[in-house]
Design a protein around this motif. Structure first.
Motif, PDB file in Angstrom:
ATOM      1  N   PHE A   1      18.462 -45.837  72.155  1.00 33.00           N
ATOM      2  CA  PHE A   1      19.605 -45.205  71.487  1.00 33.00           C
ATOM      3  C   PHE A   1      20.907 -45.323  72.268  1.00 33.00           C
ATOM      4  O   PHE A   1      21.955 -44.927  71.780  1.00 33.00           O
ATOM      5  N   GLY A   2      20.821 -45.799  73.491  1.00 31.86           N
ATOM      6  CA  GLY A   2      22.047 -45.962  74.264  1.00 31.86           C
ATOM      7  C   GLY A   2      22.604 -44.667  74.828  1.00 31.86           C
ATOM      8  O   GLY A   2      23.754 -44.626  75.246  1.00 31.86           O
ATOM      9  N   ARG A   3      21.809 -43.614  74.810  1.00 34.42           N
ATOM     10  CA  ARG A   3      22.296 -42.342  75.357  1.00 34.42           C
ATOM     11  C   ARG A   3      21.243 -41.781  76.294  1.00 34.42           C
ATOM     12  O   ARG A   3      20.053 -42.010  76.108  1.00 34.42           O
ATOM     13  N   MET A   4      21.701 -41.019  77.277  1.00 35.18           N
ATOM     14  CA  MET A   4      20.759 -40.398  78.207  1.00 35.18           C
ATOM     15  C   MET A   4      20.452 -38.979  77.745  1.00 35.18           C
ATOM     16  O   MET A   4      21.372 -38.196  77.504  1.00 35.18           O
ATOM     17  N   LEU A   5      19.152 -38.643  77.675  1.00 35.01           N
ATOM     18  CA  LEU A   5      18.790 -37.280  77.304  1.00 35.01           C
ATOM     19  C   LEU A   5      19.165 -36.331  78.429  1.00 35.01           C
ATOM     20  O   LEU A   5      19.210 -36.718  79.602  1.00 35.01           O
ATOM     21  N   ASN A   6      19.405 -35.092  78.029  1.00 36.44           N
ATOM     22  CA  ASN A   6      19.807 -34.077  79.001  1.00 36.44           C
ATOM     23  C   ASN A   6      18.630 -33.690  79.895  1.00 36.44           C
ATOM     24  O   ASN A   6      17.563 -33.326  79.424  1.00 36.44           O
ATOM     25  N   GLU A   7      18.862 -33.751  81.194  1.00 36.07           N
ATOM     26  CA  GLU A   7      17.767 -33.498  82.137  1.00 36.07           C
ATOM     27  C   GLU A   7      17.385 -32.017  82.219  1.00 36.07           C
ATOM     28  O   GLU A   7      16.213 -31.686  82.360  1.00 36.07           O
ATOM     29  N   THR A   8      18.345 -31.148  82.133  1.00 34.80           N
ATOM     30  CA  THR A   8      18.035 -29.723  82.280  1.00 34.80           C
ATOM     31  C   THR A   8      17.151 -29.261  81.125  1.00 34.80           C
ATOM     32  O   THR A   8      16.099 -28.652  81.333  1.00 34.80           O
ATOM     33  N   ILE A   9      17.588 -29.592  79.919  1.00 34.32           N
ATOM     34  CA  ILE A   9      16.757 -29.207  78.781  1.00 34.32           C
ATOM     35  C   ILE A   9      15.412 -29.932  78.881  1.00 34.32           C
ATOM     36  O   ILE A   9      14.361 -29.370  78.585  1.00 34.32           O
ATOM     37  N   GLY A  10      15.458 -31.176  79.324  1.00 31.59           N
ATOM     38  CA  GLY A  10      14.232 -31.964  79.440  1.00 31.59           C
ATOM     39  C   GLY A  10      13.227 -31.275  80.347  1.00 31.59           C
ATOM     40  O   GLY A  10      12.053 -31.137  80.010  1.00 31.59           O
ATOM     41  N   LYS A  11      13.710 -30.816  81.506  1.00 28.75           N
ATOM     42  CA  LYS A  11      12.775 -30.186  82.443  1.00 28.75           C
ATOM     43  C   LYS A  11      12.244 -28.876  81.882  1.00 28.75           C
ATOM     44  O   LYS A  11      11.073 -28.543  82.036  1.00 28.75           O
ATOM     45  N   PHE A  12      13.117 -28.169  81.178  1.00 29.46           N
ATOM     46  CA  PHE A  12      12.660 -26.941  80.527  1.00 29.46           C
ATOM     47  C   PHE A  12      11.559 -27.269  79.523  1.00 29.46           C
ATOM     48  O   PHE A  12      10.508 -26.612  79.487  1.00 29.46           O
ATOM     49  N   SER A  13      11.769 -28.298  78.740  1.00 31.94           N
ATOM     50  CA  SER A  13      10.749 -28.608  77.736  1.00 31.94           C
ATOM     51  C   SER A  13       9.466 -29.065  78.416  1.00 31.94           C
ATOM     52  O   SER A  13       8.371 -28.753  77.949  1.00 31.94           O
ATOM     53  N   PHE A  14       9.580 -29.755  79.548  1.00 31.05           N
ATOM     54  CA  PHE A  14       8.335 -30.137  80.230  1.00 31.05           C
ATOM     55  C   PHE A  14       7.549 -28.911  80.662  1.00 31.05           C
ATOM     56  O   PHE A  14       6.361 -28.784  80.380  1.00 31.05           O
ATOM     57  N   TRP A  15       8.223 -27.994  81.336  1.00 31.95           N
ATOM     58  CA  TRP A  15       7.469 -26.868  81.891  1.00 31.95           C
ATOM     59  C   TRP A  15       6.899 -25.976  80.797  1.00 31.95           C
ATOM     60  O   TRP A  15       5.765 -25.518  80.886  1.00 31.95           O
ATOM     61  N   THR A  16       7.673 -25.752  79.742  1.00 29.91           N
ATOM     62  CA  THR A  16       7.107 -24.921  78.672  1.00 29.91           C
ATOM     63  C   THR A  16       5.930 -25.640  78.017  1.00 29.91           C
ATOM     64  O   THR A  16       4.912 -25.020  77.700  1.00 29.91           O
TER      65      THR A  16
END
Ligand code: HEA
Ligand code: HEA
Ligand SMILES: [Cu+2]
Lengths: 103, 626, 207, 371
Positions: free
Chosen positions: B408-423
């Motif tokens: 998609f040519g965009r970088m996903l947000n890391e903070t939300i990403g890490k939150f979604s991983f841990w949950t």
């Protein structure tokens, strides 16, 4: 097996191939079919006859695959793997259903 | 070549309906599979809410069975498989240095068949109820006599989706065999490509079995065949064999690409080449082959007798060995490396221990005498969610974050990403760890409720809370995507210091992928150039015009035709209380019309050759600066 | 590597393999046949499940029902048609379009003759009380043999369509792979028949 | 060494886990608290495999934790680490060791798989019981004793019981976790399974194969009793019940004979005034119904499983069931006795709809069905 090697192999100039092998395969097919037919008529015992005629069918199939469908030619490695794997899995299925469907 | 220049390009919706570009088809698969994942996840949440308390009446028995069946069927066939296909489409041609897939048109057919088949399955909710005989649809429960009309939707929807999957599988086999860039030998292919290759082979050999199974069930239900009618000499075990001859390979179809994704990510973020590459390839192939020889482990309680059970038990256990090879190779890839953490690598890191936990319970299930206790209990539910969610879904989420910039040519947000991983990670273990105990303590699976005073209350409650946590995580991922989509398209070509070819071209990849086909000089082609101080790949050809296939609406119409025909067959013997409907369905007019649309589309495709169009050199030069 | 580059030039010896598209088509088709093998394998399994062991159910006994003479004739027809499709491909390698059309034409006619026989046979069986719904065995029988018949039908239509294309567009690097692949398909259908002949018909007379 | 320190941290966790494993689960239901030799052997096999698996998990987790801690990327690491291709020695190790681990499981697996699949159906010392599964209830027929019952299976302790598993409709699966199990009931076929109870008690049985709407509620009870008590029970089953004593119960019997008997068998007075088992087998056999643990397999007549029957509770259960069987077991075949709004069962029983008073009469009659 390099990729360019592979394209190379299918690009080999081709000699014109006469009908001889194909006719032989035809004759073999007819012969094997007739043989199977007679084997059944001759009452050679159930197990033997079944094994025998299935074997004949496999031989005939191999002939047709290799000659008529050119599986013997170069560049058919994946074709053969495909059919062979398919055959093994089909056979497994058949064997399982024959042995483990009724008890 | 006079005719080759008329460039047909659509925009907007038409562009998506007609595209034959594998990258766009990849995105379509991701959207389609993603939507079905949300649906299947919602169904999972409903299941868990119903099971939160003993004798809960949130869902009634009949609805529960429908939700349960649709959850399993949707997740397996319509959610995770398409998401796997999304990555295969988006990434494989890039990884092997190809401009396109072998059959762009067939590829589009594959997508639309999947999507419309899936839709057909899901519209059952609005007609006569969804299928309710479990995702395995064992006969005779799935026969007319004992189940609702929904099973017809199961039969026809899966049949159509299955044909699409088969088409996709063949496409990838041929693409990988024939379309690799110069120097990209088999033993230099990235592991994701390898595992997808084996997965495609498994699809090729496993899907025909379910095709036959579904045909039998369809004939049984719609055309009064008698394969499964005991009174007519039928046998219900046949269905179980056919289903699992397909069904077991299916679970490896699912997991192998995830193994591939993990291999890529572990190696990238450890900044080390994959440890034991050839062993990994060999193990993949071995798992694929053995996968066909073990299906009876789903039938240990059917009563086949100890000989069959023992043989298939040993065969099943053997799969632990090649799988173990993979696990240890990943660990040793990280050994001595420099593993760094972001969302993608966290999901990959979460995968390894979680999958092992699911794998070892698989080996436990493989012991028939013990399986007589586990079978059809929550222990099995725990096992397969550990391998599927803790394994496959973790892998897919890792892949999603890893390849998102490329797609998609965009970088996903890391903070939300890490939150979604841990949950997700915590929610997952909370949901499914306790289910092992529930199973051992005597809770059968597929029950819409359970009585109090059986000691099952607390763990079920915990399990539900965990599922809700996974729901929170899923919402976070959606938010992440939405937030990211509003940001500018500025992802670098190579955000992760990647090692494979997909990172050598811009993000997102241009429609022709490689301006010049690269010359591959070793494993981890891009990395090899990097350590030799080069910034990019050496081209294997001079710059020239690039031939592209034309877009076409035919894949879509073909699939629409089958969708209509599906309805036609299902309702051919239905009493509508409406003269017109009875007439057009009863005389197979609807079914015929649908098939006709499909056949005419096929005919058009066959008769009119697609000459495609060219992208000229000037255009290529321009796009570089754009 | 596009089809159009070669379309109007002189035809190479094996026109079906001249383009990457052609080679892709052939390879993919072979793999598809691998899948078809499993498909028919599963159908054979279904049939054998009901034939070999118990559960034949109601209806006439296949040992008396099946007419081997008719089946032998059908076998012969299909074998010959396979041979004629070989001739068509050989003609293609000689770039002899009219011979190609001739041999493909013969193939289609034989295919249709085979189908005619099969329909006749089915109608006869139904009259004998061996219908699709008579028993598990009869359902399995019609499914297996009928699936094969459907393949013959599809193959005949497909080859006929290709003949039309040959007439309209000529033998090119675009049409050649299609013809080659259709011939492969035809051989495969014949090959499956060899097993149907053996397993369904001959075996019903054994023991 | 730090690796071993890691290991120690896992020990308390493991201890907790094994506590959870052994100490928990409800007695009478849990497969982890076996009450017979079959379940015991299965637990042995489970324990062997769990131990091997926990060993595997420890090895993997320890290695993994070590790697995650030791080899994470540190600040200022710009150079690539050494690119290692592989290591044959290591690769052989992790191919061979799992092989031997599997062997540890495979040997007992094969042994028990044969042992526990033994066919006792011809063994004169074993009690022969035909299990007939229906949507959504169980029928048990004692083949040598010519006794039939439903929902409550009574077996003698210390004796092998050989089950002949059959079904009247779809596939079900016969499972008594505390005694061992399970096996499917396949249409058109008979499967054999043997179990044995060590000690008296009531064990919960389950249907373990999705069989339709009320699959969840297809429970049954296994009451294991000493051999003498079992013999007494058999005799009781074979002895006709007395005529109903009260008027209400008599009325109940009349209604039963009119509306229920086409499906349910029970002791009743026939035309010749003789008391014998009358009635059809489409529904559960109700002989000795008054002594059952439960109504419909799920409504408990006692305060605790296996406890004494509370007559009030029992009456309430029977009445609840009779008033709306579809509510209690959705999708079951029993017709309604009264008009029920929105019921998915379309027809009302022959001779119905019944009044509340008539239902009371039926309840009275039914709870009196015991010796
Ligand atoms: C992605 C999906 C997936 C995967 C990968 C697996 C992997 C495995 N599965 Fe699973 N399975 C399912 C999905 C999957 N399964 C599903 C969906 C069902 C239920 C279907 C239904 O009924 O609805 C099921 C059910 C199922 C059953 C039937 C249970 C029952 O119904 O009674 C069995 C029985 O043998 C089984 C076994 C295995 C085994 C042995 C593996 C192995 O491949 C696991 C191998 C991995 C490891 C072992 C871990 C790593 C190895 C090491 C670290 C080396 C050392 C290890 C040892 C020496 C043990 N599975
Ligand atoms: C790929 C396969 C897959 C996946 C990913 C999952 C994911 C999950 N599954 Fe399931 N499951 C199966 C495959 C899968 N499952 C199969 C095959 C069966 C057997 C079916 C059968 O027996 O026939 C089964 C059965 C099954 C059961 C057993 C039911 C029973 O036997 O009665 C349970 C119970 O807990 C369960 C739970 C879950 C949960 C909590 C998740 C979670 O991981 C889900 C997480 C996702 C979410 C939480 C997303 C929620 C969505 C939103 C928050 C957005 C909603 C908004 C919109 C729709 C717009 N699953
Ligand atoms: Cu499996």
């Amino acid at each position: 097996m390099a990729a360019n090697h592979h394209t190379h192999e299918t690009n080999k100039p081709h000699r014109y191939e006469g009908p001889k092998n194909h006719l032989i395969t035809f004759a073999v097919s007819i012969l094997l079919t007739a043989l199977a037919f007679f084997a059944v008529m001759a009452n050679l015992g159930k197990t033997f006859t079944i094994m025998f005629i299935v074997l004949l069918a496999i031989v005939q199939a191999a002939f047709q695959l290799y000659v008529w469908m050119h599986a013997k030619d170069r560049g058919h490695t994946y074709a053969k793997i495909g059919i062979f794997m398919g055959g093994i899995i089909a056979l497994t299925a058949v064997a399982a259903v024959v042995y483990w469907m009724w008890w | 070549m006079a005719h080759a220049h008329t460039v047909k390009r659509y925009t907007g919706l038409m562009d998506w309906l007609t595209t034959v570009d594998h990258k766009k088809i990849g995105i379509l698969y991701l959207i389609g599979g993603g939507l079905f994942f949300l649906l299947g996840g919602l169904e999972a949440i409903l299941i868990r809410i119903q099971l939160m308390y003993p004798q809960n009446d949130f869902l009634d028995a009949s609805t529960y069975n429908q939700v349960l069946t649709m959850h399993g069927t949707t997740m397996i066939f319509l959610a995770v498989m398409p998401i796997i296909f999304a990555f295969m489409n988006a990434i494989i041609p890039l990884q092997i240095g190809a401009r396109d897939v072998a059959y762009p048109f067939v590829n589009a057919v594959g997508f639309w068949m999947f999507f419309l088949g899936g839709l057909l399955l899901n519209v059952s909710w609005f007609f006569n109820g969804a299928p309710d005989a479990g995702w395995t649809s064992y006969v005779p429960l799935a026969n007319n006599e004992y189940s609702g009309k929904g099973v017809d939707f199961y039969v026809l929807g899966l049949q159509i989706a299955g044909i699409g999957t088969l088409a996709g599988g063949i496409n990838f086999l041929v693409t990988i065999i024939n379309m690799r860039a110069p120097g990209m030998t088999f033993m230099r292919m990235p592991l994701f490509t390898w595992t997808s290759f084996i997965t495609s082979a498994l699809i090729l050999f496993a899907f025909p079995a379910i095709t036959v199974g579904l045909v039998l069930l369809m004939f049984e239900r719609l055309f009064s065949a008698n394969y499964f009618d005991v009174a007519a000499g039928g046998n219900i075990v046949l269905w179980q064999h056919i289903f699992w001859i397909f069904g077991h390979p299916e679970v490896y179809i699912l997991i192998l690409p995830a193994f591939g994704i993990i291999s890529e990510i572990v190696s990238t973020f450890a900044r080390k080449r994959l440890f034991g590459y050839s062993a990994m390839v060999f193990a993949t192939a071995l798992i694929g082959f053995l996968g066909f020889m073990v299906w009876v482990h789903h039938m240990f309680t059917t009563g086949l007798g100890p000989i069959g059970n023992a043989i298939f038990s040993i065969a099943t256990m053997l799969i632990a060995i090649p799988t173990g090879i993979k696990i240890f190779n990943w660990i040793f890839t990280m050994w001595g490396g420099q593993y760094s953490f972001n969302t993608a690598s966290l999901f990959a890191a979460g995968f390894i221990p979680t999958f092992v936990m699911g794998g070892v319970t698989g080996v436990m299930l493989a012991a028939p005498a013990a399986d007589w206790q586990y079978h059809d209990s929550y222990f099995v539910v725990a096992h397969f969610h550990y391998v599927i969610v803790g394994g496959l879904v973790f892998g897919l989420l890792a892949g999603l974050h890893y390849w998102w910039p490329k797609m998609f040519g965009r970088m996903l947000n890391e903070t939300i990403g890490k939150f979604s991983f841990w949950t997700f990670f915590i929610g997952f273990h909370m949901t499914f760890l306790v289910q092992h105990f529930l199973g051992l303590w005597g809770m059968p699976r597929r029950i819409f409720t359970f009585l109090e005073n059986q000691g099952l209350d607390e763990l079920n409650f915990i399990s539900t809370i965990g599922a809700l946590l996974m729901g929170v995580s899923t919402i976070a991922i959606l938010v992440n995507i939405a937030v990211t989509q509003m940001k500018p398209r500025n992802a670098p070509a190579d955000p992760w210091d990647g090692r494979t070819l997909e990172w050598s071209i811009p993000s997102p990849a241009p429609e022709y992928n490689f301006k010049q086909i690269p010359l591959v000089r070793g494993l981890d082609a891009l990395f090899k150039e990097k350590i030799e101080g080069k910034k990019e790949m050496t081209p294997a050809e001079p710059l020239g015009p690039i031939h592209m296939p034309s877009p076409s609406i035919l894949p879509f119409t073909m699939s629409i035709g089958l969708f209509i025909a599906g309805f036609g067959f299902m309702y051919a013997r239905w009493d509508f209380d409406n003269g017109f409907l009875d007439a057009i369905f009863g005389h197979y007019i609807v079914a015929g019309a649908g098939l006709l649309i499909t056949l005419v589309s096929m005919l058009l495709r066959s008769v009119f050759d697609d000459h495609g169009y060219h992208i000229e050199v000037e255009e290529l030069e321009k796009e570089v600066h754009a | 590597m596009s089809a159009t580059h070669h379309a109007h030039g002189s035809l190479p010896a094996e026109p079906e393999k001249a383009t990457l598209e052609g080679r892709n088509k052939i390879l993919g088709f072979w793999l598809f046949l691998g899948g078809e093998t499993v498909l028919f394998g599963t159908l054979f399994a279904t049939f054998l499940g009901y034939n070999n062991v118990k559960g034949i159910g109601d209806g006439p006994d296949p040992a008396h029902l099946f007419d081997l003479k008719l089946v032998a004739l059908a076998t012969l027809i299909l074998l010959v048609s396979s041979l004629t499709s070989v001739f068509a491909v050989q003609a293609m390698h000689r770039h002899d379009k009219s011979k190609m059309l001739l041999w493909f034409g013969v193939t289609v006619v034989l295919g249709l003759a085979f189908l005619g026989l099969e329909i006749y046979e089915f109608v006869h069986y139904v009259h004998e009380g061996h219908t699709f719904s008579t028993s598990a065995f009869s359902s399995a029988f019609y499914t297996l043999v009928g699936f094969h018949g459907a393949h013959v039908l599809f193959g005949s239509l497909w080859i006929a369509l290709l003949m039309l294309q040959l007439v309209k567009k000529g033998l090119t690097v675009v049409t050649a792979p299609k013809c080659y692949v259709a011939a492969l398909y035809w051989h495969f259908v014949d090959l499956v028949w060899v097993f149907i002949f053996t397993v369904v018909y001959l075996m019903s007379k054994v023991g | 060494m730090s690796r071993w320190k890691q290991l120690w941290r896992i020990v308390p966790l493991l201890a907790m886990l094994s506590l959870l494993l052994s100490g928990c689960g409800q007695e009478n239901l849990s497969a982890l608290q076996p009450k017979g030799p079959v379940a015991e052997k299965q637990l042995t096999l489970i324990t062997i495999s769990i131990s091997v698996m926990i060993f595997v998990l420890i090895v993997v987790f320890v290695l993994y934790a070590y790697v995650l801690v030791k080899y994470r990327r540190k600040k200022g690491q710009t150079e690539y680490p050494k690119q290692v291709e592989g290591n044959h020695k290591l690769e052989i190790i992790w191919t061979v060791i799992p092989f031997f681990l599997l062997l540890i499981i495979a040997v007992p697996t094969v042994k028990y798989t044969f042992e526990l699949d033994k066919d006792y159906s011809k063994d004169p010392n074993a009690l022969q019981v035909r299990v007939s599964a229906h949507q959504f209830w169980w029928e048990f027929e004692y083949l040598d004793q010519k006794v039939k019952t439903a929902q409550d299976l009574v077996i003698p302790t210390g004796r092998v019981v050989s089950f002949h598993l059959e079904t009247a409709d779809v596939i079900h699966s016969f499972w008594v976790p505390a005694l061992g199990g399970k096996k499917d009931t396949n249409p058109g076929m008979t499967n054999y399974l043997f179990l044995k109870a060590n000690e008296p008690g009531v064990y919960l049985g389950k249907c373990a194969e999705l069989c339709g709407q009320s699959h969840a509620l297809m429970d049954f009870k296994v009451r294991a009793v000493p051999q003498e008590e079992f013999d007494r029970w058999i005799t009781a089953m074979q002895t006709p019940t007395k005529e109903p004593a009260t008027e209400l119960a008599k009325q109940g019997e009349t209604i039963f004979k009119q509306s229920c008997i086409s499906c349910h068998a029970i002791y009743a007075t026939d035309d010749k005034g003789e008391r014998r088992v009358l009635g059809g087998g489409a529904g559960p056999n109700l002989v000795n119904f008054g002594n059952r643990e439960t109504v419909a397999g799920i409504l408990y007549n006692s305060d605790e499983i296996g406890g004494p029957i509370d007559p009030e509770k029992q009456k309430k259960n029977v009445r609840d069931w009779l008033k709306d069987p579809q509510k209690i077991k959705p999708g079951n075949m029993m017709p309604n006795l009264q008009k029920v709004e929105g019921s998915q069962m379309e027809y009302v029983v022959e001779g119905g709809p019944l009044s509340d008073q008539q239902i009371d009469a039926l309840v009275e009659f039914l709870v009196g069905q015991k010796q």
